[in-house]
Design a protein around this motif. Sequence first.
Motif, PDB file in Angstrom:
ATOM      1  N   ARG A  68       0.860  -1.178   0.000  1.00  0.00           N
ATOM      2  CA  ARG A  68       0.000   0.000   0.000  1.00  0.00           C
ATOM      3  C   ARG A  68       0.899   1.232   0.000  1.00  0.00           C
ATOM      4  O   ARG A  68       2.039   1.166   0.436  1.00  0.00           O
ATOM      5  N   ARG A 104      -3.175  -1.018  -2.853  1.00  0.00           N
ATOM      6  CA  ARG A 104      -3.951   0.117  -2.347  1.00  0.00           C
ATOM      7  C   ARG A 104      -3.129   1.390  -2.453  1.00  0.00           C
ATOM      8  O   ARG A 104      -1.992   1.448  -2.014  1.00  0.00           O
ATOM      9  N   GLU A 116      -7.583  -0.988  -5.006  1.00  0.00           N
ATOM     10  CA  GLU A 116      -8.084  -0.343  -3.789  1.00  0.00           C
ATOM     11  C   GLU A 116      -7.528   1.073  -3.772  1.00  0.00           C
ATOM     12  O   GLU A 116      -6.353   1.283  -4.083  1.00  0.00           O
ATOM     13  N   SER A 173     -10.947  -1.489   2.023  1.00  0.00           N
ATOM     14  CA  SER A 173     -10.555  -0.255   1.350  1.00  0.00           C
ATOM     15  C   SER A 173     -11.744   0.700   1.270  1.00  0.00           C
ATOM     16  O   SER A 173     -12.887   0.287   1.089  1.00  0.00           O
TER      17      SER A 173
END
Length: 283
Positions: free
Chosen positions: A65, A95, A124, A184
């Motif tokens: 992420r 993400r 995400e 998310s």
Amino acid sequence: MKPRILVIGAAGNTGRPLAQGLVAEGFRVRTATRSTTPPLASAEHVRFDWADPTTHDAALEGVDRMYLLAPGLVEDPSVLMCPFIERALARGVRRVVVLSASAIPEGAPGMGQVHRLLRERAPEWSVLQPSWFMQNFTDPRHHHGASLRRDGTLRSATGEGRVGFVDAADIAAVGVRALADEASHDTAHVITGPRALSYDDLAAVISKVAGRPVQHVHLGPEEARRHMQDAGMPETYARLLVGLDALIREGAEDRVTDTVQRITGRPPRDFESFARAHASVWR
């Protein structure tokens, strides 16, 4: 094992508290700045420069992420950011959370293009769209912070327009949840403080807490542009900000949202509380 999260701009107003919040929740955090000096002792660190692609692979290695802060004073950050995001997604980043602004809709030039790319391509995603930062009035590198310290003035072309000024710590708190929550958010979060205030209102609050007179000087668009350029801002970026002043003057930012309360479970900080905590910088 918790995901590894890359925080680009981790020495900034939102990046530092966001990285600290993620570390506190037990995430593996990699900070990335243009400096080789780590902003946090408790996180991994890499040197990162948006304009230097040779720094990008090391930043992305093993990342799940990431939080992205746009390159500063760049007229169209999407030129640098979109290829990097595509590269990150190809390497397995799932993400992506990006800091944009409340005044920039999806699809608009610059950050609006980054927003669209995330919604269309990222598995995400979240886009943080805060209003103007309260920190603009305390930071000596910002033209407002500099003029307040120099001569006790705020200079803008915003007229009587009002803004839901927000503390960067509240923006970071929303960002922590967008990165840390198991599900998310997959949305854009418009983030404001609890009240919409004019620059005249701000001057009155700062005068009260600092114990010295502070005045909002109402400028025309060209006067505002020259003021920003005299403070060292590139002309193209100054013209962009003057355009945003015009939107404020027309009422585009006269709103408040419940985002901070809804996402973090606590209310956003009000400007007077922020001003009292930082009053010493204006005295």
